[in-house]
Design a protein around this motif. Structure first.
Motif, PDB file in Angstrom:
ATOM      1  N   PHE A  32       0.832  -1.199   0.000  1.00  0.00           N
ATOM      2  CA  PHE A  32       0.000   0.000   0.000  1.00  0.00           C
ATOM      3  C   PHE A  32       0.872   1.256   0.000  1.00  0.00           C
ATOM      4  CE2 PHE A  32      -2.901   3.171   1.820  1.00  0.00           C
ATOM      5  CZ  PHE A  32      -3.954   3.032   0.931  1.00  0.00           C
ATOM      6  N   GLY A  33       1.986   1.223   0.708  1.00  0.00           N
ATOM      7  CA  GLY A  33       2.922   2.345   0.674  1.00  0.00           C
ATOM      8  C   GLY A  33       3.525   2.550  -0.705  1.00  0.00           C
ATOM      9  N   VAL A  34       3.862   1.451  -1.393  1.00  0.00           N
ATOM     10  CA  VAL A  34       4.382   1.541  -2.755  1.00  0.00           C
ATOM     11  C   VAL A  34       3.311   2.078  -3.692  1.00  0.00           C
ATOM     12  CG1 VAL A  34       5.240   0.160  -4.703  1.00  0.00           C
ATOM     13  CG2 VAL A  34       6.136  -0.227  -2.409  1.00  0.00           C
ATOM     14  N   LEU A  35       2.058   1.701  -3.465  1.00  0.00           N
ATOM     15  CA  LEU A  35       0.948   2.233  -4.263  1.00  0.00           C
ATOM     16  C   LEU A  35       0.869   3.752  -4.133  1.00  0.00           C
ATOM     17  CD1 LEU A  35      -2.525   0.787  -4.702  1.00  0.00           C
ATOM     18  CD2 LEU A  35      -2.395   3.066  -3.793  1.00  0.00           C
ATOM     19  N   LEU A  36       0.925   4.245  -2.912  1.00  0.00           N
ATOM     20  CA  LEU A  36       0.864   5.690  -2.697  1.00  0.00           C
ATOM     21  C   LEU A  36       2.087   6.404  -3.265  1.00  0.00           C
ATOM     22  CD1 LEU A  36      -0.546   5.802   0.940  1.00  0.00           C
ATOM     23  CD2 LEU A  36      -1.781   6.139  -1.201  1.00  0.00           C
ATOM     24  N   LEU A  37       3.245   5.777  -3.147  1.00  0.00           N
ATOM     25  CA  LEU A  37       4.458   6.362  -3.701  1.00  0.00           C
ATOM     26  C   LEU A  37       4.388   6.428  -5.226  1.00  0.00           C
ATOM     27  CD1 LEU A  37       7.346   7.402  -3.108  1.00  0.00           C
ATOM     28  CD2 LEU A  37       8.105   5.037  -3.407  1.00  0.00           C
ATOM     29  N   GLY A  38       3.882   5.368  -5.858  1.00  0.00           N
ATOM     30  CA  GLY A  38       3.737   5.365  -7.312  1.00  0.00           C
ATOM     31  C   GLY A  38       2.770   6.425  -7.792  1.00  0.00           C
ATOM     32  N   LEU A  39       1.671   6.608  -7.063  1.00  0.00           N
ATOM     33  CA  LEU A  39       0.715   7.650  -7.448  1.00  0.00           C
ATOM     34  C   LEU A  39       1.297   9.042  -7.286  1.00  0.00           C
ATOM     35  CD1 LEU A  39      -2.672   6.329  -6.025  1.00  0.00           C
ATOM     36  CD2 LEU A  39      -1.955   6.462  -8.407  1.00  0.00           C
ATOM     37  N   SER A  40       2.030   9.271  -6.208  1.00  0.00           N
ATOM     38  CA  SER A  40       2.592  10.605  -6.001  1.00  0.00           C
ATOM     39  C   SER A  40       3.690  10.909  -7.020  1.00  0.00           C
ATOM     40  CB  SER A  40       3.132  10.742  -4.581  1.00  0.00           C
ATOM     41  OG  SER A  40       4.266   9.935  -4.405  1.00  0.00           O
ATOM     42  N   ARG A  41       4.497   9.910  -7.373  1.00  0.00           N
ATOM     43  CA  ARG A  41       5.536  10.125  -8.376  1.00  0.00           C
ATOM     44  C   ARG A  41       4.930  10.299  -9.769  1.00  0.00           C
ATOM     45  NH1 ARG A  41      10.842   8.380  -6.443  1.00  0.00           N
ATOM     46  NH2 ARG A  41      10.766   9.210  -4.336  1.00  0.00           N
ATOM     47  N   ALA A  42       3.818   9.605 -10.041  1.00  0.00           N
ATOM     48  CA  ALA A  42       3.189   9.714 -11.361  1.00  0.00           C
ATOM     49  C   ALA A  42       2.562  11.085 -11.559  1.00  0.00           C
ATOM     50  CB  ALA A  42       2.144   8.624 -11.534  1.00  0.00           C
ATOM     51  N   ARG A  43       2.063  11.671 -10.522  1.00  0.00           N
ATOM     52  CA  ARG A  43       1.406  12.974 -10.649  1.00  0.00           C
ATOM     53  C   ARG A  43       2.403  14.111 -10.835  1.00  0.00           C
ATOM     54  NH1 ARG A  43      -3.160  12.062  -6.064  1.00  0.00           N
ATOM     55  NH2 ARG A  43      -4.450  10.668  -7.311  1.00  0.00           N
ATOM     56  N   SER A  44       3.636  13.930 -10.387  1.00  0.00           N
ATOM     57  CA  SER A  44       4.615  15.018 -10.483  1.00  0.00           C
ATOM     58  C   SER A  44       5.731  14.708 -11.473  1.00  0.00           C
ATOM     59  CB  SER A  44       5.203  15.285  -9.100  1.00  0.00           C
ATOM     60  OG  SER A  44       5.921  14.144  -8.667  1.00  0.00           O
ATOM     61  N   SER A  45       5.459  13.872 -12.460  1.00  0.00           N
ATOM     62  CA  SER A  45       6.494  13.470 -13.404  1.00  0.00           C
ATOM     63  C   SER A  45       6.090  13.791 -14.837  1.00  0.00           C
ATOM     64  CB  SER A  45       6.751  11.961 -13.290  1.00  0.00           C
ATOM     65  OG  SER A  45       7.180  11.625 -12.010  1.00  0.00           O
ATOM     66  N   GLN A  46       7.020  13.506 -15.759  1.00  0.00           N
ATOM     67  CA  GLN A  46       6.740  13.671 -17.177  1.00  0.00           C
ATOM     68  C   GLN A  46       6.031  12.433 -17.696  1.00  0.00           C
ATOM     69  OE1 GLN A  46      10.484  14.562 -18.951  1.00  0.00           O
ATOM     70  NE2 GLN A  46      10.743  16.461 -17.820  1.00  0.00           N
ATOM     71  N   ALA A  47       5.708  12.410 -18.979  1.00  0.00           N
ATOM     72  CA  ALA A  47       4.850  11.363 -19.564  1.00  0.00           C
ATOM     73  C   ALA A  47       5.428   9.963 -19.394  1.00  0.00           C
ATOM     74  CB  ALA A  47       4.614  11.664 -21.037  1.00  0.00           C
ATOM     75  N   GLY A  48       6.704   9.752 -19.650  1.00  0.00           N
ATOM     76  CA  GLY A  48       7.286   8.417 -19.540  1.00  0.00           C
ATOM     77  C   GLY A  48       7.320   7.915 -18.107  1.00  0.00           C
ATOM     78  N   GLN A  49       7.685   8.771 -17.198  1.00  0.00           N
ATOM     79  CA  GLN A  49       7.723   8.381 -15.787  1.00  0.00           C
ATOM     80  C   GLN A  49       6.322   8.260 -15.210  1.00  0.00           C
ATOM     81  OE1 GLN A  49      10.215  11.379 -14.078  1.00  0.00           O
ATOM     82  NE2 GLN A  49      12.109  10.348 -14.672  1.00  0.00           N
ATOM     83  N   ARG A  50       5.384   9.001 -15.754  1.00  0.00           N
ATOM     84  CA  ARG A  50       4.008   8.937 -15.292  1.00  0.00           C
ATOM     85  C   ARG A  50       3.436   7.542 -15.547  1.00  0.00           C
ATOM     86  NH1 ARG A  50       1.232  13.527 -17.731  1.00  0.00           N
ATOM     87  NH2 ARG A  50       2.369  14.609 -16.113  1.00  0.00           N
ATOM     88  N   THR A  51       3.709   6.990 -16.730  1.00  0.00           N
ATOM     89  CA  THR A  51       3.231   5.644 -17.061  1.00  0.00           C
ATOM     90  C   THR A  51       3.842   4.613 -16.121  1.00  0.00           C
ATOM     91  OG1 THR A  51       3.055   6.317 -19.373  1.00  0.00           O
ATOM     92  CG2 THR A  51       3.031   3.963 -18.919  1.00  0.00           C
TER      93      THR A  51
END
Length: 99
Positions: A32-51
């Motif tokens: 669940f922590g990795v899920l939240l980390l992935g969502l937070s990184r996806a929202r503040s990244s560029q298109a490739g990192q967002r995916t």
């Protein structure tokens, strides 16, 4: 190994319980922590990192959902306990004396 504890404790069953508690407790919390980390990184990244961030979040969410479903199935399909034999007082009907 202690000689007096070998017949009383099933070592394989104890390790199964320890492994299940680690996966069920710590594993789901980490996922669940990795899920939240992935969502937070996806929202503040560029298109490739967002995916990539959304992909990591999706895999972690799938693991969390699978753990909840597995827990529900294990709770619902647990083996039934054996019924206890009836007591003697319940087997013999009591009669009231007639007057």
């Amino acid at each position: 190994m202690l000689a007096f504890g070998s017949d009383l404790i099933n070592g394989a069953a104890v390790w199964k319980i320890i492994l299940a508690s680690l996966v069920g407790g710590a594993g789901v919390a980490i996922a669940f922590g990795v899920l939240l980390l992935g969502l937070s990184r996806a929202r503040s990244s560029q298109a490739g990192q967002r995916t990539l961030g959304y992909g990591v979040a999706a895999i972690s969410a799938a693991f969390c959902i699978a753990a909840v479903v597995f827990g529900l199935i294990a709770t619902i399909d647990k083996p039934a306990s054996t019924p206890s034999p009836p007591s003697k007082s319940a087997a013999i009907p009591t009669q009231r004396p007639t007057v």
